[in-house]
Design an enzyme around this catalytic site. Structure first.
Site, short mmCIF file in Angstrom:
data_model
loop_
_atom_site.label_atom_id
_atom_site.label_comp_id
_atom_site.label_asym_id
_atom_site.label_seq_id
_atom_site.Cartn_x
_atom_site.Cartn_y
_atom_site.Cartn_z
N VAL A 68 0.77 -1.33 0.10
CA VAL A 68 -0.21 0.30 0.36
C VAL A 68 0.63 1.34 0.15
CG1 VAL A 68 -1.17 1.53 1.33
CG2 VAL A 68 -2.08 -1.14 0.93
N ALA A 69 1.63 0.72 1.26
CA ALA A 69 3.09 2.26 0.53
C ALA A 69 3.29 2.32 -0.80
CB ALA A 69 3.75 2.20 2.27
N GLU A 113 -0.69 6.39 -5.04
CA GLU A 113 -2.25 6.88 -4.58
C GLU A 113 -2.17 8.37 -5.39
OE1 GLU A 113 -0.57 7.01 -0.54
OE2 GLU A 113 -0.67 6.23 -2.26
N ASP A 130 -6.43 19.66 -43.81
CA ASP A 130 -6.62 19.62 -45.48
C ASP A 130 -6.46 21.65 -45.02
OD1 ASP A 130 -9.21 19.61 -46.92
OD2 ASP A 130 -10.37 21.42 -45.27
#
Length: 622
Positions: free
Chosen positions: A287-288, A292, A334
Site C-alpha cells: 500500500v505504501a 496513489e 485540410d
C-alpha cells in the site's frame, strides 16, 4: 446507386417520381415513414453515471481500489483506505466534470435552426422543413439555398455550388444536368449532382433527391466518425504499463519480504501469528509503495491543460487528448479554410502586355479594372460586406484595395442590359451607360474570350490584335494557371446605343482585349509559420484536400509542406492513384507523400491508419 451516369428519365423512373408534378403528399408521407427524417444520426449519448464509471477503467485506478480494500479489510488501516478512495473519487469527478463540460460546449455548437426547402408536390411548389425531404422529391434551388439532401440535377441554369466543406474544392463548382458517361467519377467531379450541406452561390436549378439523412455523402462521413475506433492515448498506454510494472514489482518485493521474514525467524516462532504479522507487513509495504497520488496529479495537470486550451477557444472532449496533442508526430491538415483563407483573392493582373502584382497601383479608368467591376453581380452591403460568387467578390475587393469608389462608379455607369453567365460559353457581359455612349464589359474563360476578340488595348492605344499578341496572352494565362491561379479574361467595347435583343451573338463579338486577372485562395498568413514551427518541434505536416492537384501542390510549396518529402515529384498523389495502391505498399511508403489531392473522406481514413500502422501519433484537422 450512383445516378450521375444515368439519364434523367431513368432516374425519374428509378425513384418513381415525376419532374412535372413531384410526389403526392400521400407518397411523401409513406416515404418519410420508410426512410425516416432527413437528418444525421449521432452516437447515443452516455449518461453522467456511465461517464463516471468509465473513469474507473484505468489499470492504475483498479490497482488503487484493490489497495484501498486490502488496506482497510486486511491491514485495518482505515485511514489509508479512506484517503486512497477519496483520491480515486476526486479523480473520477474531475474527469466526469471535464467531459460533461466539453460535451455541453459541442452541443451548443450543434444547435442550429432547421433550414427549409422548396419542393414540388402535387404540381404545387411548397416550402417545407428540410427534415421532411424524402428520396424522389423534386427540389428547387436558388442562390443562397443550402442543399437539403443529395440530388441528381435535372435543371442547371448558370448554377454554381460551394462544395468546399465536402470536397475541398476552393471555388464554387459549375453544375450541369448532363449525364456523365463514366461510371467511376470522383466525388468532386460529379457536376450533375448536388450534395447535402453544400450551398448555392449563383444561378438556379432543380433536382431529384437520391439520398437523405445518413445515406447522403455527408451522412457517410458521420457514419465513419460514429464508428471510429477508440484508441488509447500514449499517456493512457504508459500509465497502464506503469501500473502493471509497479504491481508486478510490488507483489514480487512483498513476496520476498514475506518469505525472508518467515525464514529469518527462529523455527520455534514460525506459527500462524508470525505468518499473519508478516503478511500485514507485506500488505502495508504494498500500500505504501503504490503511488496513489499519481492518477489525481495527472488528472489535475490535464484539467489545467484543458483550461489553457479553452482560453485559445479550443474544446477538449477527453482529458488525455491534451497530452496526445503534445505527442503528435504527424498533422494531417485540410487545405481550404484551414491552411488557406477560403476567400478568393486577386494575386496577378495582366494588362498592357505585362503581368502586375496585386499591390501595384492601377488607374481607375483602366479597362481591365472597369470590366472587373461592371461585369460583376456582387452585392455590396452596408459596411462594405460583399455577397456573391467568391470569384466575383474577389474582383470587387481588389478594387476596394486599390481605393476605387466602386459604389459611386456603379451609380455613374449604371447597368442597362446583360447577358448572364452560363457554363456553355463561359462568359458574362453587361451593357453600362458610359457618358454619351455605352460600355460593354465582358469577363470569362480566356480561351473562349479570345475567340471573340479582334483588337487589343496597349497603354491606351487600341489596335487589331496579332497572332503573336494572342500567343503572349495564352502564355501569360498558362503561366498563371500553372501557379494554381484561377484566371479570367477581361474585354470591352463601346456601342452607341443599347441592343434591341442582347445575346452572345451581338454583345460578345468584336471585343477589345483588356487583360487577365489571376486569383487564388491564398494561404493564411500564420499558416507558413505554423508549419515551420511544427517542423522544428519534430512534427510533419501533410496536406489532404479534395481540391485539384495543381492547386494543392502550389499551396503546399508556398507553405513549405513539400520540402518534407525526399522526392518532390512523387510527393503529390491523387485519390484515384491512391486507390490503386495496395495497403501493404501504402503503409511502407506513406512517408513518401506530403500532399493528397482530390481525395474522398474514405481516403482520409486510410491515410491516417497508414501512419498509425507506422506507430505515429496522428492529428487530423480541417
Amino acid at each position: 446507386m450512383k445516378y450521375y451516369d444515368e439519364n434523367i428519365p431513368d432516374v425519374e423512373k428509378d425513384l418513381e417520381t415525376s419532374l412535372k408534378t413531384g410526389l403526392s403528399n400521400e407518397e411523401a408521407k409513406k416515404r418519410l415513414e420508410k426512410y425516416g427524417e432527413n437528418a444525421l444520426a449521432s452516437k447515443k449519448k452516455r449518461s453522467m453515471v456511465a461517464r463516471f464509471f468509465d473513469q474507473f477503467k484505468d489499470f492504475m485506478i483498479i490497482v488503487l481500489i484493490i489497495a484501498a480494500i486490502v488496506s482497510g479489510i486486511v491491514a485495518q488501516e482505515w485511514t489509508d483506505a479512506a484517503i486512497i478512495m477519496i483520491v480515486v473519487l476526486i479523480n473520477a469527478l474531475l474527469g466526469t466534470f471535464q467531459e460533461a463540460k466539453s460535451e455541453a460546449a459541442i452541443d451548443a455548437l450543434k444547435e442550429m435552426s432547421t433550414p427549409s426547402a422548396h419542393v414540388r408536390r402535387n404540381n404545387v411548389i411548397l416550402e417545407i422543413p428540410s427534415t421532411e425531404i424524402v428520396p424522389g422529391d423534386v427540389v428547387l434551388l436558388e442562390a443562397g439555398d443550402v442543399i437539403p439532401a443529395d440530388m441528381r440535377l435535372t435543371v442547371a441554369k448558370s448554377l454554381k455550388i460551394e462544395e468546399s466543406a465536402l470536397t475541398g474544392e476552393s471555388v464554387p463548382v459549375d453544375k450541369s444536368s448532363e449525364t456523365l458517361p463514366d461510371s467511376e467519377v470522383a466525388l468532386g467531379d460529379r457536376i450533375n449532382m448536388a450534395y447535402a450541406n453544400t450551398s448555392v452561390t449563383y444561378g438556379r436549378g432543380e433536382g431529384i433527391v437520391t439520398a437523405t439523412g445518413m445515406n447522403t455523402e455527408v451522412g457517410k462521413i458521420a457514419t465513419m466518425l460514429n464508428n471510429a475506433d477508440e484508441t488509447d492515448t500514449p499517456l493512457k498506454r504508459n500509465l497502464n504499463q506503469l501500473g502493471k510494472t509497479l504491481t508486478i514489482m510490488i507483489l514480487a518485493i512483498c513476496a520476498i519480504v514475506f518469505i525472508v521474514g518467515v525464514l529469518k525467524a527462529n523455527p520455534a516462532e514460525r506459527n500462524s501469528t508470525l505468518m499473519i504479522n508478516m503478511f500485514l507487513v507485506a500488505v502495508s509495504l504494498a500500500v505504501a509503495a503504490i503511488p496513489e497520488g499519481l492518477p489525481a496529479i495527472v488528472t489535475i495537470i490535464l484539467a489545467l491543460g484543458t483550461q489553457t486550451l479553452a482560453k485559445h477557444k479550443a474544446i477538449v472532449r477527453k482529458l488525455p487528448a491534451v497530452e496526445t496533442l503534445g505527442a503528435t508526430d504527424i498533422i494531417c491538415s485540410d487545405k481550404t479554410g484551414t491552411l488557406t483563407q477560403n476567400q478568393m483573392t486577386v494575386e496577378k493582373v495582366y494588362y498592357n502586355g505585362v503581368v502586375h502584382s496585386e499591390d501595384q497601383e492601377i488607374s481607375e479608368d483602366n479597362p481591365a479594372l472597369l470590366s472587373m467591376i461592371l461585369a460583376n453581380d456582387t452585392q455590396i452591403e452596408e459596411g462594405g460586406r460583399l455577397l456573391g460568387d467568391p470569384t466575383e467578390t474577389a474582383l470587387i475587393q481588389y478594387a476596394f484595395d486599390e481605393n476605387i469608389d466602386v459604389q459611386e462608379l456603379l451609380q455613374k455607369d449604371k447597368r442597362i442590359q446583360e447577358v448572364p453567365f452560363d457554363s456553355v460559353r463561359k462568359l458574362m457581359s453587361t451593357v453600362n451607360k458610359f457618358g454619351d455612349k455605352y460600355y460593354v464589359a465582358v469577363k470569362g474563360a480566356p480561351d473562349e474570350l479570345l475567340k471573340r476578340v479582334t483588337s487589343v488595348e496597349i497603354n491606351g492605344q487600341v489596335s487589331p490584335i496579332t497572332d503573336e499578341q494572342k500567343q503572349d496572352i495564352l502564355a501569360a494565362n498558362k503561366d498563371m494557371a500553372q501557379n494554381a491561379l484561377r484566371v479570367l479574361g477581361l474585354a470591352y467595347k463601346y456601342v452607341n446605343k443599347p441592343y434591341d435583343d442582347p445575346t452572345t451573338d451581338n454583345v460578345e463579338q468584336d471585343l477589345i482585349f483588356a487583360g487577365l486577372v489571376g486569383m487564388i485562395d491564398p494561404e493564411r498568413p500564420e499558416a507558413k509559420a505554423a508549419v515551420a514551427e511544427a517542423k522544428r518541434a519534430g512534427i510533419r505536416t501533410v496536406m489532404i484536400t479534395g481540391d485539384h492537384q495543381i492547386t494543392a501542390a502550389a499551396i503546399a510549396s508556398r507553405l513549405g509542406i513539400l520540402q518534407e518529402s525526399p522526392d518532390k515529384n512523387k510527393a503529390v498523389i491523387t485519390g484515384a492513384e491512391l486507390d490503386k495502391l495496395s495497403d501493404d505498399y501504402f503503409i511502407k511508403h506513406v512517408s513518401d507523400y506530403s500532399v493528397y489531392a482530390r481525395v474522398s473522406p474514405e481516403n482520409k481514413v486510410r491515410i491516417v491508419k497508414a501512419w498509425q500502422a507506422n506507430d505515429k501519433i496522428v492529428a487530423m484537422t480541417g
